[in-house]
Scaffold this motif. Structure first.
Motif, mmCIF file in Angstrom:
data_model
loop_
_atom_site.group_PDB
_atom_site.id
_atom_site.type_symbol
_atom_site.label_atom_id
_atom_site.label_comp_id
_atom_site.label_asym_id
_atom_site.label_seq_id
_atom_site.Cartn_x
_atom_site.Cartn_y
_atom_site.Cartn_z
ATOM 1 N N VAL A 1 -8.877 12.184 8.669
ATOM 2 C CA VAL A 1 -9.271 11.098 7.784
ATOM 3 C C VAL A 1 -9.496 9.840 8.622
ATOM 4 O O VAL A 1 -8.654 9.479 9.445
ATOM 5 N N GLN A 2 -10.611 9.194 8.391
ATOM 6 C CA GLN A 2 -10.908 7.930 9.066
ATOM 7 C C GLN A 2 -11.002 6.832 8.010
ATOM 8 O O GLN A 2 -11.556 7.044 6.939
ATOM 9 N N LEU A 3 -10.447 5.683 8.346
ATOM 10 C CA LEU A 3 -10.393 4.568 7.413
ATOM 11 C C LEU A 3 -10.973 3.313 8.045
ATOM 12 O O LEU A 3 -10.688 3.013 9.212
ATOM 13 N N GLN A 4 -11.750 2.586 7.278
ATOM 14 C CA GLN A 4 -12.359 1.349 7.757
ATOM 15 C C GLN A 4 -12.079 0.244 6.749
ATOM 16 O O GLN A 4 -12.591 0.283 5.633
ATOM 17 N N ALA A 5 -11.271 -0.723 7.161
ATOM 18 C CA ALA A 5 -10.935 -1.854 6.287
ATOM 19 C C ALA A 5 -11.893 -3.006 6.521
ATOM 20 O O ALA A 5 -12.318 -3.254 7.655
ATOM 21 N N SER A 6 -12.220 -3.716 5.459
ATOM 22 C CA SER A 6 -13.100 -4.874 5.562
ATOM 23 C C SER A 6 -12.804 -5.845 4.429
ATOM 24 O O SER A 6 -12.061 -5.508 3.497
ATOM 25 N N GLY A 7 -13.391 -7.025 4.513
ATOM 26 C CA GLY A 7 -13.275 -7.990 3.434
ATOM 27 C C GLY A 7 -12.347 -9.152 3.695
ATOM 28 O O GLY A 7 -12.220 -10.048 2.865
ATOM 29 N N GLY A 8 -11.667 -9.138 4.817
ATOM 30 C CA GLY A 8 -10.777 -10.244 5.131
ATOM 31 C C GLY A 8 -11.549 -11.512 5.424
ATOM 32 O O GLY A 8 -12.773 -11.513 5.528
ATOM 33 N N GLY A 9 -10.807 -12.600 5.559
ATOM 34 C CA GLY A 9 -11.447 -13.872 5.862
ATOM 35 C C GLY A 9 -10.486 -15.020 5.710
ATOM 36 O O GLY A 9 -9.276 -14.820 5.560
ATOM 37 N N ALA A 27 -10.883 16.105 2.564
ATOM 38 C CA ALA A 27 -9.914 15.936 1.475
ATOM 39 C C ALA A 27 -9.458 14.492 1.302
ATOM 40 O O ALA A 27 -8.304 14.250 0.936
ATOM 41 N N VAL A 28 -10.342 13.558 1.563
ATOM 42 C CA VAL A 28 -9.980 12.144 1.437
ATOM 43 C C VAL A 28 -9.452 11.823 0.052
ATOM 44 O O VAL A 28 -8.470 11.095 -0.104
ATOM 45 N N SER A 29 -10.112 12.357 -0.958
ATOM 46 C CA SER A 29 -9.750 11.998 -2.323
ATOM 47 C C SER A 29 -8.414 12.577 -2.758
ATOM 48 O O SER A 29 -7.934 12.262 -3.835
ATOM 49 N N SER A 30 -7.772 13.391 -1.944
ATOM 50 C CA SER A 30 -6.476 13.968 -2.303
ATOM 51 C C SER A 30 -5.308 13.106 -1.857
ATOM 52 O O SER A 30 -4.159 13.397 -2.172
ATOM 53 N N HIS A 31 -5.580 12.053 -1.102
ATOM 54 C CA HIS A 31 -4.519 11.229 -0.535
ATOM 55 C C HIS A 31 -4.211 10.004 -1.378
ATOM 56 O O HIS A 31 -5.120 9.393 -1.955
ATOM 57 N N THR A 32 -2.939 9.636 -1.429
ATOM 58 C CA THR A 32 -2.576 8.285 -1.847
ATOM 59 C C THR A 32 -3.025 7.336 -0.743
ATOM 60 O O THR A 32 -2.817 7.594 0.440
ATOM 61 N N ILE A 33 -3.664 6.260 -1.154
ATOM 62 C CA ILE A 33 -4.128 5.246 -0.204
ATOM 63 C C ILE A 33 -3.356 3.960 -0.456
ATOM 64 O O ILE A 33 -3.138 3.584 -1.612
ATOM 65 N N ALA A 34 -2.948 3.313 0.600
ATOM 66 C CA ALA A 34 -2.165 2.089 0.466
ATOM 67 C C ALA A 34 -2.673 1.007 1.403
ATOM 68 O O ALA A 34 -3.374 1.282 2.373
ATOM 69 N N TRP A 35 -2.273 -0.195 1.064
ATOM 70 C CA TRP A 35 -2.487 -1.351 1.931
ATOM 71 C C TRP A 35 -1.139 -1.824 2.451
ATOM 72 O O TRP A 35 -0.180 -1.951 1.678
ATOM 73 N N PHE A 36 -1.086 -2.074 3.726
ATOM 74 C CA PHE A 36 0.046 -2.705 4.379
ATOM 75 C C PHE A 36 -0.450 -3.993 5.031
ATOM 76 O O PHE A 36 -1.640 -4.183 5.212
ATOM 77 N N ARG A 37 0.479 -4.844 5.389
ATOM 78 C CA ARG A 37 0.114 -6.057 6.123
ATOM 79 C C ARG A 37 1.160 -6.352 7.182
ATOM 80 O O ARG A 37 2.310 -5.963 7.068
ATOM 81 N N GLN A 38 0.697 -7.035 8.205
ATOM 82 C CA GLN A 38 1.590 -7.411 9.295
ATOM 83 C C GLN A 38 1.273 -8.820 9.742
ATOM 84 O O GLN A 38 0.166 -9.093 10.217
ATOM 85 N N ALA A 39 2.245 -9.696 9.578
ATOM 86 C CA ALA A 39 2.121 -11.078 10.038
ATOM 87 C C ALA A 39 2.672 -11.167 11.457
ATOM 88 O O ALA A 39 3.487 -10.328 11.868
ATOM 89 N N TYR A 93 -4.304 -7.016 7.450
ATOM 90 C CA TYR A 93 -4.135 -6.023 6.391
ATOM 91 C C TYR A 93 -4.723 -4.691 6.848
ATOM 92 O O TYR A 93 -5.869 -4.639 7.321
ATOM 93 N N TYR A 94 -3.932 -3.652 6.678
ATOM 94 C CA TYR A 94 -4.324 -2.306 7.081
ATOM 95 C C TYR A 94 -4.350 -1.383 5.862
ATOM 96 O O TYR A 94 -3.466 -1.466 5.000
ATOM 97 N N CYS A 95 -5.328 -0.500 5.816
ATOM 98 C CA CYS A 95 -5.263 0.549 4.810
ATOM 99 C C CYS A 95 -4.821 1.842 5.491
ATOM 100 O O CYS A 95 -5.032 2.030 6.699
ATOM 101 N N ALA A 96 -4.189 2.681 4.710
ATOM 102 C CA ALA A 96 -3.605 3.903 5.249
ATOM 103 C C ALA A 96 -3.683 5.021 4.218
ATOM 104 O O ALA A 96 -3.644 4.761 3.008
ATOM 105 N N ALA A 97 -3.779 6.234 4.716
ATOM 106 C CA ALA A 97 -3.776 7.418 3.854
ATOM 107 C C ALA A 97 -2.472 8.173 4.064
ATOM 108 O O ALA A 97 -2.034 8.353 5.215
ATOM 109 N N ASP A 98 -1.869 8.619 2.972
ATOM 110 C CA ASP A 98 -0.519 9.178 3.094
ATOM 111 C C ASP A 98 -0.518 10.573 3.702
ATOM 112 O O ASP A 98 -1.546 11.224 3.852
ATOM 113 N N ASN A 99 0.698 10.993 4.092
ATOM 114 C CA ASN A 99 0.898 12.311 4.698
ATOM 115 C C ASN A 99 1.583 13.267 3.724
ATOM 116 O O ASN A 99 2.209 14.238 4.139
ATOM 117 N N TYR A 100 1.457 12.972 2.444
ATOM 118 C CA TYR A 100 1.982 13.826 1.371
ATOM 119 C C TYR A 100 3.513 13.909 1.359
ATOM 120 O O TYR A 100 4.080 14.803 0.737
#
Length: 123
Positions: A1-9, A27-39, A93-100
């Motif tokens: 699975v490859q993820l590309q985040a955008s929209g920040g500013g 099987a991208v659509s089978s994953h829970t997708i989340a956003w994390f952030r790191q300051a 901000y990072y997006c991530a796909a879960d490992n079930y």
């Protein structure tokens, strides 16, 4: 699975941003997708997540009522709408796909990560 985040500013406090996470791969659509952030100087923390069907969403307490998360499986894209932004929301901000594993609120519950997008909220 490859993820590309955008929209920040850069946005003023009280403003809004919509982040996008474009996913590709098997099987991208089978994953829970989340956003994390790191300051800077802080650990990466969970922000919001959405189940594969879109029927279940998860939020960190500090963003409840200010953020919504949605997904369009036809476009393999997850959106994070952030409103009433505060300076403390400033982070990468990072997006991530879960490992079930079911560990939706923890970084070790995710096996795939995007490259991150910077969100800066000025006071």
């Amino acid at each position: 699975v490859q993820l590309q985040a955008s929209g920040g500013g850069l946005v003023q406090a009280g403003g809004s941003l919509r982040l996008s996470c474009a996913a590709s791969g098997r099987a991208v659509s089978s994953h829970t997708i989340a956003w994390f952030r790191q300051a800077p100087g802080k650990e990466r923390e969970f922000v919001a997540g959405i189940s594969w069907s879109g029927g279940t969403t998860y939020f960190q307490d500090s963003v409840k009522g200010r953020c919504t998360i949605s997904r369009d499986n036809a476009k393999n894209t997850v959106y994070l709408q952030m409103n009433s932004l505060k300076p403390e929301d400033t982070a990468v901000y990072y997006c991530a796909a879960d490992n079930y594993s079911g560990k939706y609120y923890y970084t070790n519950g995710y096996g795939y990560w995007g490259q991150g997008t910077q969100v800066t909220v000025s006071s």
